[in-house]
Scaffold this motif. Structure first.
Motif: not given
Length: 200
Positions: A92, A94, A96, A102, A104, A106, A130
């Motif tokens: 996972n 991320r 920012k 953001q 993300a 996986r 996002s």
């Protein structure tokens, strides 16, 4: 010797004997413990850990040249055979963004090379932003320091304007210091959904 002194002398003998008797009773009544029954791992898990070195819940973090924060964590990482890169499972990540927003990510497996500052995610890769985009692909390769990522193969995506497919995708800024963008290339096909509101 008065009665008080005799009483104290008796206690000095009786109390230690009573303590020894209690301890003996505890040892006699306690059940035998099978040391193998208390292990929190199944036998095959113990054998797997012995065969190969692995780390549970590894965590990696870095900051790009533009100030974007990157964190990557996994369920476990295993040393590679023959001196290759260590492999991780259930990753996972991320990102920012310093300018806001953001990304993300996986995947089932992947590798991180701290020497070359690169990472590779593979197996059911899912990228969610996002801004409402979700991209599915088989592999994503990325450089960390000046974050730039690309897929060597096809991508399938859903977003604010509908669904699309493309031969490949890139994530990054066109020039240093500029905003991050997702760029779809090679035979892009968009199915527009008028029920969705385009991103402003």
């Amino acid at each position: 010797m008065d009665s008080h002194s005799r009483f104290v002398a008796y206690l000095k003998v009786i109390l230690p004997l009573a303590a020894v008797a209690l301890l003996s009773t505890l040892f006699l009544l306690s059940r035998s413990v099978d040391p193998t029954a208390t292990l929190p791992f199944a036998q095959h898990e113990v054998e797997e850990r012995v065969r190969g070195q692995q780390v549970t819940a590894p965590f990696y973090s870095s900051t790009t040249d533009d100030g974007d924060e990157i964190t990557v964590e996994a369920r476990l990482a295993r040393a590679a055979v023959g001196g290759g890169l260590a492999e991780a499972e259930d990753l996972n990540a991320r990102l920012k963004l310093a300018r806001g927003g953001q990304i993300a990510l996986r995947s089932q497996t992947g590798t991180i090379d701290a020497v070359t500052d690169t990472a590779s995610f593979s197996g059911a890769v899912e990228i969610a932003t996002s801004t409402g985009y979700v991209v599915l692909t088989d592999r994503l390769d990325a450089t960390i320091g000046d974050f730039h990522a690309s897929t060597p193969g096809e991508v399938r995506a859903t977003g604010p304007v509908g669904t699309l497919t493309a031969g490949r995708m890139e994530i990054g800024a066109k020039n240093p210091g500029e905003p991050m963008h997702m760029l779809f290339k090679n035979g892009v096909k968009l199915v527009y959904d008028p029920g969705k509101t385009p991103e402003e």
